[in-house]
Enzyme design. Structure first.
Site, PDB file in Angstrom:
ATOM      1  N   ALA A 188      60.249  41.157  16.307  1.00 21.69           N
ATOM      2  CA  ALA A 188      60.494  42.599  16.168  1.00 21.69           C
ATOM      3  C   ALA A 188      59.218  43.396  16.402  1.00 21.69           C
ATOM      4  CB  ALA A 188      61.073  42.901  14.793  1.00 21.69           C
ATOM      5  N   ASP A 189      58.110  42.908  15.864  1.00 21.93           N
ATOM      6  CA  ASP A 189      56.819  43.559  16.096  1.00 21.93           C
ATOM      7  C   ASP A 189      56.459  43.559  17.581  1.00 21.93           C
ATOM      8  OD1 ASP A 189      55.924  44.392  13.537  1.00 21.93           O
ATOM      9  OD2 ASP A 189      55.378  42.338  13.029  1.00 21.93           O
ATOM     10  N   ILE A 190      56.653  42.414  18.225  1.00 16.17           N
ATOM     11  CA  ILE A 190      56.281  42.299  19.631  1.00 16.17           C
ATOM     12  C   ILE A 190      57.162  43.190  20.494  1.00 16.17           C
ATOM     13  CG2 ILE A 190      56.156  40.716  21.600  1.00 16.17           C
ATOM     14  CD1 ILE A 190      55.445  38.495  19.557  1.00 16.17           C
TER      15      ILE A 190
END
Length: 404
Positions: free
Chosen positions: A166-168
């Site tokens: 999700a961060d990426i």
């Protein structure tokens, strides 16, 4: 040749993964990135672990090529310094807690009121509106809310992905949005206020699984290494390990059974002749493939599959990836500095024929504070005072607790 973003300045109040990944991508492309950090330890990713010569692995991965300024954003003085730096920048990125930037006087509307050409990105868990907009969010929570965990793992057990997906996802969309906004600004002179949600970035990545659910009413099954819509597509046994085989179409199936297994009759077997039939008879299909693959070692089977043009891969551990022959042959590793020792870093996957990514060093906390304070308009004496107070604060913070 110059890098694409030479001359672009980015100021970022960032921490963890998503925003730092976005700005690292911009730094690799030549942008000057000024990273604003807390004086009490800086970006908390610095302290996730100390595995890279005393520095956190996440931090080394995400922060090369940046300048670090450590200021107290709770103070009028610290906020004024950041505001002056932003007033001369091209891009401002922040992933503070919901509403924090506005409370600091660093919201998009306020910043762009006298700097309309500025590109501002607000990166948050759930966006600036809606019933969840005030919630804090981390990668694991977004993986859960987006449905990613529900389709990842085995039939018996859902799992999160092994990397912060999700961060990426949101970090990559953030960098893409900045590039698009800069392109429009160079054409029109118009800046941008951009709202980027980690939830929406990750739901977008759900792609085919989401459409499957929407149009069948059925939750896609967790398949481990398999694929709900393709067969054979899984890890299969060899005499000394495993090999992942992914047959994408009927031509690939024919090549597998004819050229690799030397069983041409299977190409026209009614159970396996089309992908739809192979999925319908998945267990039988996988059993046939496994019986054949187990006859060879992994290396032997890999060579046979490659010669037949059948998509396949060895399942590598990370020590094998670090020394991957493809990466070494393409000269993809470079040496960068960290505050304690040099380390190897992988070049970005986008390769320009006429120039190479910047691949700058990983900054120590506040390494560029003094120079940036001067650049922001402070006199040398005032800059010296702020730095000395910050150093004293750090020293006090790091002192062991006194026992009675």
């Amino acid at each position: 040749m110059t890098l694409p973003l030479d001359g672009v300045t980015v100021v970022s109040i960032e921490q963890a993964v998503a925003a730092p990944l976005a700005t690292r991508n911009l730094a690799d492309l030549g942008a000057r990135v000024i990273k604003v950090e807390r004086i009490d330890g800086g970006d908390f990713a610095r302290e996730y672990d100390h595995v890279v010569h005393g520095t956190g692995a996440h931090f080394v991965w995400l922060n090369r090529g940046k300048e670090s300024i450590a200021v107290d954003l709770k103070s009028i003085e610290g906020r004024a310094v950041v505001r002056r730096l932003v007033d001369t920048a091209d891009v401002f990125v922040q992933n503070l807690a919901p509403g924090a930037a506005e409370r600091l006087g660093l919201g998009a509307d306020e910043l762009r009121s006298n700097h309309p050409e500025l590109v501002v990105v607000n990166l948050s868990g759930y966006g600036t509106a809606g019933p969840m907009s005030d919630r804090k969010a981390y990668d694991l929570l977004i993986q859960a809310e987006s449905g990613l965990i529900s389709i990842t793992g085995t039939a018996e057990s859902p799992v999160k992905t092994g990397i912060p997906t999700a961060d990426i996802a949101s970090g990559m969309y953030c960098a893409q949005a900045v590039l698009a906004a800069l392109l429009r600004r160079w054409r029109t002179g118009q800046g941008a206020s951009i709202d980027l949600s980690m939830l929406e970035a990750t739901v977008e990545w759900m792609g085919h699984a989401m459409y499957t659910q929407m149009h069948t009413g059925m939750q896609p099954a967790r398949m481990g290494l398999g694929h709900s819509s393709i067969a054979p597509y899984d890890a299969f046994p060899t005499s000394d390990g495993q090999m992942l085989i992914g047959v994408q179409n009927d031509k690939g199936w024919r090549a597998l059974v004819t050229d690799v297994f030397d069983l041409p009759a299977l190409a026209d077997d009614a159970r396996f002749a089309t992908n739809v039939q192979r999925v319908r008879h998945r267990h039988e299909c996988d059993a046939v493939v496994a019986e054949q693959t187990s006859q060879w070692t992994t290396a032997e089977l890999d060579a046979r599959l490659a010669a037949a043009g059948v998509p396949a891969a060895q399942i590598k551990d990370l020590d094998q990836v670090v020394d991957h022959p493809q990466l070494r042959a393409r000269n993809r590793w470079r040496t960068i500095a960290t505050e304690n020792a040099p380390v190897e870093a992988l070049l970005p996957p986008v390769t320009f024929a006429d120039t190479e990514a910047a691949m700058g060093d990983v900054p120590a906390l506040g390494q560029h504070t003094h120079a940036l304070l001067i650049e922001s308009g402070l006199e040398a004496a005032a800059a010296d005072d702020i730095v000395s107070r910050s150093v004293a604060f750090q020293a006090k913070r790091l002192q062991p607790a006194q026992t009675k």
